[in-house]
Design an enzyme around this catalytic site. Structure first.
Site, mmCIF file in Angstrom:
data_model
loop_
_atom_site.group_PDB
_atom_site.id
_atom_site.type_symbol
_atom_site.label_atom_id
_atom_site.label_comp_id
_atom_site.label_asym_id
_atom_site.label_seq_id
_atom_site.Cartn_x
_atom_site.Cartn_y
_atom_site.Cartn_z
ATOM 1 N N HIS A 460 1.496 0.893 -2.499
ATOM 2 C CA HIS A 460 1.972 -0.366 -3.079
ATOM 3 C C HIS A 460 3.489 -0.358 -3.243
ATOM 4 O O HIS A 460 4.148 -1.385 -3.094
ATOM 5 C CB HIS A 460 1.279 -0.624 -4.421
ATOM 6 C CG HIS A 460 -0.177 -0.913 -4.261
ATOM 7 N ND1 HIS A 460 -1.157 -0.276 -4.972
ATOM 8 C CD2 HIS A 460 -0.821 -1.750 -3.417
ATOM 9 C CE1 HIS A 460 -2.336 -0.725 -4.589
ATOM 10 N NE2 HIS A 460 -2.153 -1.610 -3.649
ATOM 11 N N GLU A 697 -10.470 -5.248 8.390
ATOM 12 C CA GLU A 697 -9.814 -4.056 7.834
ATOM 13 C C GLU A 697 -10.757 -2.852 7.817
ATOM 14 O O GLU A 697 -10.418 -1.789 7.320
ATOM 15 C CB GLU A 697 -9.284 -4.345 6.423
ATOM 16 C CG GLU A 697 -10.296 -4.975 5.497
ATOM 17 C CD GLU A 697 -9.675 -5.530 4.221
ATOM 18 O OE1 GLU A 697 -8.624 -5.030 3.797
ATOM 19 O OE2 GLU A 697 -10.258 -6.466 3.660
ATOM 20 N N ASP A 721 -5.472 -0.901 5.597
ATOM 21 C CA ASP A 721 -6.810 -0.346 5.370
ATOM 22 C C ASP A 721 -7.475 0.042 6.681
ATOM 23 O O ASP A 721 -8.161 1.055 6.764
ATOM 24 C CB ASP A 721 -7.686 -1.339 4.601
ATOM 25 C CG ASP A 721 -7.574 -1.142 3.091
ATOM 26 O OD1 ASP A 721 -7.387 0.013 2.672
ATOM 27 O OD2 ASP A 721 -7.663 -2.121 2.344
ATOM 28 N N CYS A 768 -1.871 -9.354 8.968
ATOM 29 C CA CYS A 768 -1.157 -9.472 7.687
ATOM 30 C C CYS A 768 -0.837 -8.101 7.092
ATOM 31 O O CYS A 768 -0.297 -8.007 6.001
ATOM 32 C CB CYS A 768 -1.972 -10.305 6.689
ATOM 33 S SG CYS A 768 -3.600 -9.618 6.335
#
Length: 838
Positions: A460, A697, A721, A768
């Site tokens: 993150h 994903e 992912d 994305c």
């Protein structure tokens, strides 16, 4: 023939139909492993020089010759496939090594019928072996006659970010006997080169007193290594041991057909020779910056005037200590559950230190004298660290590090929202590992870049760094934290290097590069509001990933064509109760309003597993990322998704709202949500159905893309992912950070399969994940069939500019060949050659 320092036109060396390399029935040539070029299925019996030049290599078996043109381009002319096995029968070489030849001069003759009957194929190749310096562009793909124009050779622009061989670390050496029929000719040499390019280390082959770097096809072939000859392989660099093993395996794999192939010899260790003053890590957010290195290990406290109420301060310290004990206790429980023995030992020690009477008594005594709890705690830790440092024991020095970590944690608990780091603007911050809140604060303080000893490239923090346009490197190792405070360094995130001892000239060069980059970004931004059209007119939508209406407004200002991913978790985390329907509707509407007339893709809640909510107790899981997350949470708690869908159906206009479902693995999950959405539309009297898309994903979703596309309106690939699930590597694992790369050929194959499946139902595919924001990947994704890229808002202009310089037909052709490569490093190397970054 036209020839100057930059351009060269090559004439056809043979007569016959022209083929692209991709159509050559040989995986090594077809994959581009040897370099770019062209093939001809010959109808004549003489090979002619395609240009003037010097003969730099002649194959012992007379089937191949290498020319160096006057502009430096090196051309391998290879007659037929597997012709090395004819051992020269049927071939007659007309020139010698070192000879100067003119354009069109006959180089070799061969017995057309005899060779055709004995070899795998007569398809012959003209390969540009130094494709890193030159680019080959076909003039024609029709049949040619000897001497007709065939290829343009153009010198590539030198790239400032060319990766250098990594010479830090040890040298490893191994021996192997070459058992391949014909020795080390072009095909095995290409495999060796391709393998070596997958590593940072410098690799060399040594034979009969001569050496060649494994990067050079000409050099390898020039060693004239024959069958049964023994060669020495040496590798030097941080990944030298792995590189050597891979090269020995590649050599023995190439020999698999020979019954007497030998196993790799044992590896011997040589003296360590470090590349002075360079630390190597993994790029988490691209960029090149210089500045003073600032080690982040202390929260700055203001001066303390004293005269505080001791009872109040003792209560504050007790509350903070209880909070930190609770935090560490839950971390310790997780470590025990997962049997992480090392972690368990560290956190058990931290808990013990928090109970240490020497620490607590000293802090309490200072508080009794009127000192603030923050300063009392800080001072008691510093005193203990000083005592430990004077004992000169490495073990106790480690304990001092633990104490400093606890100092930070307790100070944060005491200061709440008011804590801050005292960091100079323009600094390059070094830390063990940063939290998202650290990053946001540092970004506001104007730091130039970030580097961490630990961390992963898709964490993150990495995502936030890319969003802020802050160059960031992770997994640099603990040596990072031993560096001197304030020393001038260069953070070259693009090349994964932290240069600790840059010269004044290098610092000046980096500052100039930063200015050039800022100017280029400014120019790109002026064009950012225009559509991104490729050279041949294909429109690629460049949208933005956002997590709030404020970020959406920022994305629009940066020229985004829409929102490609709104992460709705921002509404659900850091609170005690779930947001109600009206709060959700209002938040989604604000994002739609912020985007003007552009569409917004809203992903339904993706929490669970490792992202826990206080008000949504879920079982602790052994493998959180394989547990209850994404759409699986909706199956366990359907009311949460129902409420979210209701809120989404109330936004206006619905035509601009698209709904995206995370973690789908089978068609039934999609059909169930589609039915639920239809039922809610009927219940609410909504006649318009918003588009419904699926996140790709999980490998299962990519493999079922065709079936999912039948029922979904669009597909959006989450490469972060998808990488960790495909490669079975935790994307936040520092030790694996460099290997969790979405440019891995396995990932590219899944992306290609997703696009192919979607195309059968005329559905569009977007990306994305972090790969969409990587300009090196832009041509590959477009070539594989992606038509929408959702990137960090600050990168919209850059990615649009990248799209405008691409030719889709070329992207498709080259991307297909990349699927055949062996590693992410090989793919990235090929991309740098084909589509250099400006």
């Amino acid at each position: 023939m036209h020839n100057n320092n930059k351009e060269l036109t090559l004439s056809a060396p043979l007569s016959g139909p022209v083929l692209t390399l991709a159509k050559v029935p040989d995986p090594v040539f077809a994959s581009g492993a040897m370099g770019d070029g062209i093939a001809i299925d010959p109808l004549n019996d003489t090979l002619h020089a395609p240009c003037a030049g010097v003969v730099v290599h002649v194959a012992r078996t007379g089937h191949a010759i290498t020319l160096r043109a006057d502009n430096g381009a090196e051309l391998l002319l290879h007659l037929g496939l597997d012709t090395v096995e004819l051992q020269g029968e049927g071939f007659s070489m007309l020139v010698k090594e070192g000879a100067r030849v003119s354009n069109g001069q006959p180089l070799l003759r061969y017995d057309l019928d005899r060779v055709a009957q004995q070899c795998k194929s007569l398809v012959s190749l003209m390969i540009l072996t130094n494709s890193q310096d030159f680019q080959a562009r076909p003039i024609t793909l029709k049949s040619v006659k000897v001497g007709e124009p065939l290829l343009h050779i153009i010198r590539r622009q030198a790239s400032g970010a060319q990766a250098e061989a990594d010479l830090s670390g040890e040298t490893f050496v191994g021996h192997i006997r070459i058992a391949h029929r014909g020795g080390l000719h072009a095909r095995p040499a290409a495999l060796i080169r391709q393998t070596a390019q997958g590593f940072k280390s410098k690799s060399q082959l040594h034979f009969a007193g001569k050496s060649a770097i494994c990067d050079s096809l000409i050099g390898l072939m020039g060693l004239a290594v024959g069958e049964q000859d023994e060669v020495q392989v040496s590798c030097q660099g941080t990944d030298a041991e792995a590189a050597l093993q891979a090269l020995l395996i590649a050599l023995s794999t190439a020999l698999a057909e020979a019954p007497h192939a030998v196993a790799p010899a044992p590896v011997t260790r040589h003296n360590r020779t470090a590349e002075a003053g360079v630390l190597h890590g993994v790029c988490a957010a691209a960029g090149l910056v210089s500045g003073p290195l600032f080690r982040l290990n202390a929260i700055s406290l203001p001066m303390d005037a004293g005269s505080h109420d001791p009872a109040q301060q003792l209560h504050a310290l007790d509350t903070a200590l209880t909070a930190v004990r609770s935090e560490i206790g839950s971390t310790l429980a997780q470590a025990k559950k997962h049997k992480h023995i090392d972690e368990e030992a560290i956190f058990a020690a931290h808990l013990a230190l928090l109970e240490d009477p020497a620490l607590l008594d000293a802090a309490n005594a200072s508080i009794d004298r009127g000192m603030a709890a923050t300063h009392a705690w800080s001072q008691s830790i510093d005193q203990q660290c000083e005592v430990l440092a004077q004992l000169g024991s490495p073990l106790l020095a480690e304990r001092a590090n633990d104490l400093r970590d606890l100092k930070q944690r307790v100070l944060r608990a005491l200061l709440g929202e008011t804590w801050h780091y005292d960091v100079p603007a323009g600094a390059i911050v070094a830390a063990h590992e940063l939290t998202p809140s650290d990053l946001l604060q540092l970004s506001q303080q104007g730091v130039a870049g970030l580097c961490m000893a630990e961390g992963g490239a898709t964490s993150h923090v990495a995502i936030l760094a890319r969003g802020k346009g802050l160059p960031c490197m992770v997994a640099l190792g603990s040596t990072l934290l031993d560096q001197q405070q304030g020393q001038a360094v260069v953070l070259d995130a693009d090349s994964g290097r932290l240069e600790l001892l840059p010269t004044a000239e290098r610092l000046s060069q980096v500052r100039q590069a930063q200015l050039d980059h800022q100017q280029r970004r400014a120019e790109q931004q002026t064009q950012a509001h225009h559509p991104a059209l490729t050279l041949d007119g294909l429109h690629i939508e460049v949208a933005a990933n956002v997590a709030s209406s404020a970020e959406a407004a920022d994305a629009l200002a940066h020229g985004a064509d829409g929102v490609g991913l709104l992460r709705t978790e921002f509404l659900f985390v850091d609170r005690n109760t779930a947001p109600d329907e009206e709060e959700q509707r209002s938040a989604y509407q604000a994002v739609l309003d912020a985007m003007g007339e552009k569409s917004v893709i809203i992903r339904t809640i993706d929490v669970g597993g490792d992202k826990q909510l206080d008000y949504l107790p879920l079982p602790i899981e052994a493998n959180p990322v394989l547990g209850l997350r994404g759409i699986r949470l909706a199956q366990v708690r359907p009311e949460i998704l129902d409420q979210q869908l209701r809120a989404l159906l109330h936004v206006s206009p619905l035509s601009r709202c698209r709904i995206l479902l995370p973690m789908i693995t089978e068609v039934e999950e999609l059909l169930h949500i589609r039915q639920r959405l239809d039922a809610l539309c009927s219940e609410l009297g909504v006649s318009e159905r918003p588009q419904l898309g699926v996140m790709i994903e999980v490998p299962a979703a990519a493999l079922l893309a065709e079936q999912l596309a039948e029922h979904a309106d669009f597909l959006s690939i989450g490469t972060n992912d998808l990488s960790q699930y495909t490669l079975a590597m935790d994307r936040d694992h520092a030790g694996l950070a460099s290997r969790v790369d979405a440019m891995h050929p396995a990932l590219l194959r899944l992306i290609a399969q997703t696009c192919a499946g979607a195309a059968l139902h005329k559905r569009w595919v977007g990306v994305c994940g972090a790969l969409a924001s990587d300009p090196l990947a832009t041509p590959v994704l477009i070539g594989l069939g992606v038509s929408e890229l959702s990137v960090s808002p600050v990168q919209v202009g850059e990615i649009k500019d990248r799209v405008r310089h691409l030719d889709v037909a070329e992207c498709r052709r080259i991307s297909q060949s990349l699927l055949k490569l062996s590693s992410a490093a090989a793919v990235r190397h090929a991309c740098h050659q084909q589509w250099p970054l400006s």
